[in-house]
Design a protein around this motif. Structure first.
Motif, PDB file in Angstrom:
ATOM      1  N   THR A  67       0.802  -1.229   0.000  1.00  0.00           N
ATOM      2  CA  THR A  67       0.000   0.000   0.000  1.00  0.00           C
ATOM      3  C   THR A  67       0.832   1.275   0.000  1.00  0.00           C
ATOM      4  O   THR A  67       0.325   2.342  -0.380  1.00  0.00           O
ATOM      5  CB  THR A  67      -0.916   0.039   1.237  1.00  0.00           C
ATOM      6  N   GLY A  68       2.079   1.191   0.454  1.00  0.00           N
ATOM      7  CA  GLY A  68       2.893   2.387   0.586  1.00  0.00           C
ATOM      8  C   GLY A  68       2.545   3.244   1.782  1.00  0.00           C
ATOM      9  O   GLY A  68       3.077   4.342   1.946  1.00  0.00           O
ATOM     10  N   ARG A  69       1.647   2.753   2.659  1.00  0.00           N
ATOM     11  CA  ARG A  69       1.203   3.518   3.830  1.00  0.00           C
ATOM     12  C   ARG A  69       1.298   2.670   5.087  1.00  0.00           C
ATOM     13  O   ARG A  69       1.164   1.444   5.038  1.00  0.00           O
ATOM     14  CB  ARG A  69      -0.247   3.990   3.663  1.00  0.00           C
ATOM     15  N   LEU A  70       1.506   3.347   6.227  1.00  0.00           N
ATOM     16  CA  LEU A  70       1.436   2.686   7.518  1.00  0.00           C
ATOM     17  C   LEU A  70      -0.035   2.520   7.881  1.00  0.00           C
ATOM     18  O   LEU A  70      -0.795   3.489   7.902  1.00  0.00           O
ATOM     19  CB  LEU A  70       2.155   3.515   8.584  1.00  0.00           C
ATOM     20  N   ALA A  71      -0.436   1.285   8.171  1.00  0.00           N
ATOM     21  CA  ALA A  71      -1.834   0.993   8.438  1.00  0.00           C
ATOM     22  C   ALA A  71      -2.265   1.582   9.786  1.00  0.00           C
ATOM     23  O   ALA A  71      -1.464   1.660  10.727  1.00  0.00           O
ATOM     24  CB  ALA A  71      -2.059  -0.520   8.445  1.00  0.00           C
ATOM     25  N   PRO A  72      -3.535   1.995   9.906  1.00  0.00           N
ATOM     26  CA  PRO A  72      -4.012   2.552  11.179  1.00  0.00           C
ATOM     27  C   PRO A  72      -3.798   1.611  12.363  1.00  0.00           C
ATOM     28  O   PRO A  72      -3.386   2.053  13.445  1.00  0.00           O
ATOM     29  CB  PRO A  72      -5.511   2.792  10.918  1.00  0.00           C
ATOM     30  N   GLY A  73      -4.070   0.327  12.164  1.00  0.00           N
ATOM     31  CA  GLY A  73      -3.874  -0.618  13.251  1.00  0.00           C
ATOM     32  C   GLY A  73      -2.421  -0.748  13.658  1.00  0.00           C
ATOM     33  O   GLY A  73      -2.098  -0.881  14.848  1.00  0.00           O
ATOM     34  N   ALA A  74      -1.535  -0.701  12.678  1.00  0.00           N
ATOM     35  CA  ALA A  74      -0.105  -0.801  12.968  1.00  0.00           C
ATOM     36  C   ALA A  74       0.372   0.425  13.741  1.00  0.00           C
ATOM     37  O   ALA A  74       1.165   0.312  14.691  1.00  0.00           O
ATOM     38  CB  ALA A  74       0.686  -0.940  11.665  1.00  0.00           C
ATOM     39  N   LEU A  75      -0.100   1.598  13.366  1.00  0.00           N
ATOM     40  CA  LEU A  75       0.248   2.815  14.099  1.00  0.00           C
ATOM     41  C   LEU A  75      -0.286   2.757  15.524  1.00  0.00           C
ATOM     42  O   LEU A  75       0.417   3.135  16.478  1.00  0.00           O
ATOM     43  CB  LEU A  75      -0.300   4.042  13.380  1.00  0.00           C
ATOM     44  N   ALA A  76      -1.518   2.270  15.696  1.00  0.00           N
ATOM     45  CA  ALA A  76      -2.110   2.198  17.031  1.00  0.00           C
ATOM     46  C   ALA A  76      -1.312   1.259  17.940  1.00  0.00           C
ATOM     47  O   ALA A  76      -1.058   1.574  19.115  1.00  0.00           O
ATOM     48  CB  ALA A  76      -3.568   1.740  16.934  1.00  0.00           C
ATOM     49  N   ARG A  77      -0.907   0.098  17.398  1.00  0.00           N
ATOM     50  CA  ARG A  77      -0.109  -0.838  18.199  1.00  0.00           C
ATOM     51  C   ARG A  77       1.221  -0.213  18.607  1.00  0.00           C
ATOM     52  O   ARG A  77       1.673  -0.360  19.741  1.00  0.00           O
ATOM     53  CB  ARG A  77       0.143  -2.120  17.409  1.00  0.00           C
ATOM     54  N   THR A  78       1.847   0.473  17.656  1.00  0.00           N
ATOM     55  CA  THR A  78       3.151   1.074  17.920  1.00  0.00           C
ATOM     56  C   THR A  78       3.040   2.189  18.954  1.00  0.00           C
ATOM     57  O   THR A  78       3.848   2.264  19.896  1.00  0.00           O
ATOM     58  CB  THR A  78       3.760   1.610  16.620  1.00  0.00           C
ATOM     59  N   PHE A  79       2.058   3.051  18.815  1.00  0.00           N
ATOM     60  CA  PHE A  79       1.910   4.159  19.763  1.00  0.00           C
ATOM     61  C   PHE A  79       1.573   3.657  21.163  1.00  0.00           C
ATOM     62  O   PHE A  79       2.063   4.211  22.160  1.00  0.00           O
ATOM     63  CB  PHE A  79       0.824   5.124  19.280  1.00  0.00           C
ATOM     64  N   ALA A  80       0.758   2.602  21.260  1.00  0.00           N
ATOM     65  CA  ALA A  80       0.423   2.052  22.585  1.00  0.00           C
ATOM     66  C   ALA A  80       1.678   1.543  23.288  1.00  0.00           C
ATOM     67  O   ALA A  80       1.856   1.752  24.497  1.00  0.00           O
ATOM     68  CB  ALA A  80      -0.609   0.929  22.441  1.00  0.00           C
ATOM     69  N   MET A  81       2.559   0.889  22.544  1.00  0.00           N
ATOM     70  CA  MET A  81       3.783   0.379  23.158  1.00  0.00           C
ATOM     71  C   MET A  81       4.746   1.504  23.485  1.00  0.00           C
ATOM     72  O   MET A  81       5.444   1.460  24.501  1.00  0.00           O
ATOM     73  CB  MET A  81       4.433  -0.647  22.233  1.00  0.00           C
ATOM     74  N   LEU A  82       4.805   2.534  22.641  1.00  0.00           N
ATOM     75  CA  LEU A  82       5.662   3.675  22.946  1.00  0.00           C
ATOM     76  C   LEU A  82       5.218   4.384  24.232  1.00  0.00           C
ATOM     77  O   LEU A  82       6.050   4.938  24.966  1.00  0.00           O
ATOM     78  CB  LEU A  82       5.677   4.664  21.781  1.00  0.00           C
ATOM     79  N   GLU A  83       3.920   4.378  24.509  1.00  0.00           N
ATOM     80  CA  GLU A  83       3.439   4.934  25.772  1.00  0.00           C
ATOM     81  C   GLU A  83       4.048   4.170  26.953  1.00  0.00           C
ATOM     82  O   GLU A  83       4.472   4.780  27.950  1.00  0.00           O
ATOM     83  CB  GLU A  83       1.910   4.872  25.839  1.00  0.00           C
ATOM     84  N   GLU A  84       4.110   2.851  26.844  1.00  0.00           N
ATOM     85  CA  GLU A  84       4.742   2.044  27.895  1.00  0.00           C
ATOM     86  C   GLU A  84       6.229   2.363  28.004  1.00  0.00           C
ATOM     87  O   GLU A  84       6.780   2.479  29.104  1.00  0.00           O
ATOM     88  CB  GLU A  84       4.553   0.550  27.624  1.00  0.00           C
ATOM     89  N   TYR A  85       6.882   2.493  26.869  1.00  0.00           N
ATOM     90  CA  TYR A  85       8.309   2.807  26.871  1.00  0.00           C
ATOM     91  C   TYR A  85       8.560   4.167  27.519  1.00  0.00           C
ATOM     92  O   TYR A  85       9.531   4.344  28.276  1.00  0.00           O
ATOM     93  CB  TYR A  85       8.855   2.821  25.436  1.00  0.00           C
ATOM     94  N   ALA A  86       7.697   5.143  27.224  1.00  0.00           N
ATOM     95  CA  ALA A  86       7.871   6.474  27.792  1.00  0.00           C
ATOM     96  C   ALA A  86       7.803   6.434  29.313  1.00  0.00           C
ATOM     97  O   ALA A  86       8.573   7.132  30.001  1.00  0.00           O
ATOM     98  CB  ALA A  86       6.811   7.433  27.235  1.00  0.00           C
ATOM     99  N   ARG A  87       6.895   5.628  29.856  1.00  0.00           N
ATOM    100  CA  ARG A  87       6.806   5.505  31.311  1.00  0.00           C
ATOM    101  C   ARG A  87       8.074   4.875  31.880  1.00  0.00           C
ATOM    102  O   ARG A  87       8.594   5.322  32.911  1.00  0.00           O
ATOM    103  CB  ARG A  87       5.569   4.684  31.689  1.00  0.00           C
ATOM    104  N   ALA A  88       8.574   3.833  31.218  1.00  0.00           N
ATOM    105  CA  ALA A  88       9.789   3.170  31.693  1.00  0.00           C
ATOM    106  C   ALA A  88      10.989   4.114  31.653  1.00  0.00           C
ATOM    107  O   ALA A  88      11.816   4.134  32.574  1.00  0.00           O
ATOM    108  CB  ALA A  88      10.071   1.925  30.853  1.00  0.00           C
ATOM    109  N   ILE A  89      11.088   4.911  30.605  1.00  0.00           N
ATOM    110  CA  ILE A  89      12.195   5.863  30.468  1.00  0.00           C
ATOM    111  C   ILE A  89      12.125   6.903  31.576  1.00  0.00           C
ATOM    112  O   ILE A  89      13.131   7.246  32.209  1.00  0.00           O
ATOM    113  CB  ILE A  89      12.166   6.524  29.078  1.00  0.00           C
ATOM    114  N   SER A  90      10.923   7.428  31.828  1.00  0.00           N
ATOM    115  CA  SER A  90      10.754   8.438  32.870  1.00  0.00           C
ATOM    116  C   SER A  90      11.121   7.888  34.236  1.00  0.00           C
ATOM    117  O   SER A  90      11.831   8.538  35.019  1.00  0.00           O
ATOM    118  CB  SER A  90       9.311   8.942  32.863  1.00  0.00           C
TER     119      SER A  90
END
Length: 360
Positions: free
Chosen positions: A52-75
């Motif tokens: 498709t040449g695009r990042l799928a909405p579901g893929a972005l949602a999964r990635t952002f949810a995990m980055l939220e966890e990473y942000a807490r761990a980093i803090s």
């Protein structure tokens, strides 16, 4: 950042298939990196992007949810700087700006969509830091002992031991190969040779890309495997025309496809990073494991305890890439490394020129 340190930093590698975090204490004077936290999740950010040449909405949602966890761990860790490097999925995507905005909102830093060549250099730095110090003939490895060996077998023996180094002695120049989901990076160099920059090339063969493009059946048909093999071999011809890969004395393999294959080749009943790191697997054993994985269906692969659930569907393609690399360039064995681009990203935070480090 400037010496002396040490510094607590956070590195994130956002790849086509996986998302990984390393929080580490780095002493740039002593050249030491100590893990505080290291983790990996399968988010499949690059799912469907080849078509498709695009990042799928579901893929972005999964990635952002995990980055939220990473942000807490980093803090919570008290890390003073963070760098996120995004690889081939976001290089290929037309909606990369949406991804960048999400990263900025969650982490407070911009993602760095590095070129294939820069991605390769980061992988080389992370993978060879130990080998550069302990990989000389007659010197012990990091434990004073050679790493664990798989069966070397007969394939690839045209590189004799005297040319490539005795078993247990990773000798430069190193060819570092990072097999990702959408691309594979090759870097050739000697970490102790300050007079010459490593040679690098990135090609668009990866475990997710090849699976989506060719390996549609379960298990894939011989015709599908042959089509994937043709794609790989064409890419390796490009590599051979760009860098003298066959001149390397040691092949170092990185990333999940390599480390998973290594665990399977060693017959581990549970994944053990300490046993995988710097294990050496012979070309015949790589070929045997690859053929076995490509001949299994999903249920059979999923029953192998060392294969992460997120890699079950793509490990066959990843193994095939490694097998063809060893055959094309004549390597009798491969040294697996748990240290890769993630470690290179962490090191880059403290070695980049002042003012370029990403800070929270």
């Amino acid at each position: 950042m400037a010496a002396p340190g040490p510094y607590r930093v956070a590195a994130i590698d956002c790849g086509t298939n996986s998302l990984r975090l390393l929080i580490a204490d780095i002493d740039p004077v002593r050249r030491e990196l100590a893990d505080v936290q290291r983790r990996m999740e399968i988010v499949r950010l690059g799912e469907g992007v080849d078509a498709t040449g695009r990042l799928a909405p579901g893929a972005l949602a999964r990635t952002f949810a995990m980055l939220e966890e990473y942000a807490r761990a980093i803090s919570e860790s008290g890390a003073t700087a963070v760098r996120l490097v995004a690889t081939s999925a976001t290089r290929d995507a037309s909606n990369a700006a949406e991804f960048a905005a999400g990263v900025r909102r969650i982490l407070g830093v911009d993602p760095e969509v590095v070129s294939g060549a820069e991605e390769a250099r980061l992988s080389f730095s992370g993978a060879t830091a130990e080998l550069g110090r302990a990989g000389r003939p007659g010197e012990p490895g990091r434990d004073g002992q050679p790493g664990e060996r798989g069966e070397p077998g007969e394939r690839g023996e045209r590189h004799e031991r005297g040319e490539r180094g005795e078993p247990g002695e990773p000798v430069p120049p190193f060819l570092v190969v990072d097999i990702g989901g959408g691309s594979t990076e090759f870097v050739l160099g000697d970490p102790d040779d300050a007079t010459r920059d490593p040679s690098a090339i990135s090609v668009n063969i990866g475990c997710v890309r090849l699976t989506e493009r060719h390996l549609h059946d379960d298990p894939p048909s011989p015709e599908q495997v042959a089509a994937a093999t043709r794609d790989i071999d064409a890419a390796l011809a490009t590599v051979a025309g760009s860098i003298p890969a066959a001149s390397a004395r040691t092949l170092v393999g990185l990333a999940g496809s390599v480390t998973t294959l290594t665990a399977v080749a060693l017959n581990l009943t549970a994944y053990d990073p300490a046993r995988v790191h710097h294990a050496r697997i012979g070309a015949a054993r790589v070929h045997e494991v690859t053929a076995g994985l490509l001949g299994m269906d999903h249920e059979q692969r999923a029953a192998i305890a060392v294969i992460h659930p997120g890699r079950v569907d793509v490990i066959g393609a990843g193994a095939l890439i490694l097998d063809r690399i060893m055959d094309r360039f004549g390597f009798a064995e491969m040294v697996a490394s748990e240290h890769d681009i993630l470690d290179g990203i962490a090191w880059s935070i403290v070695t980049r020129p002042a003012g370029r480090s990403a800070r929270r």
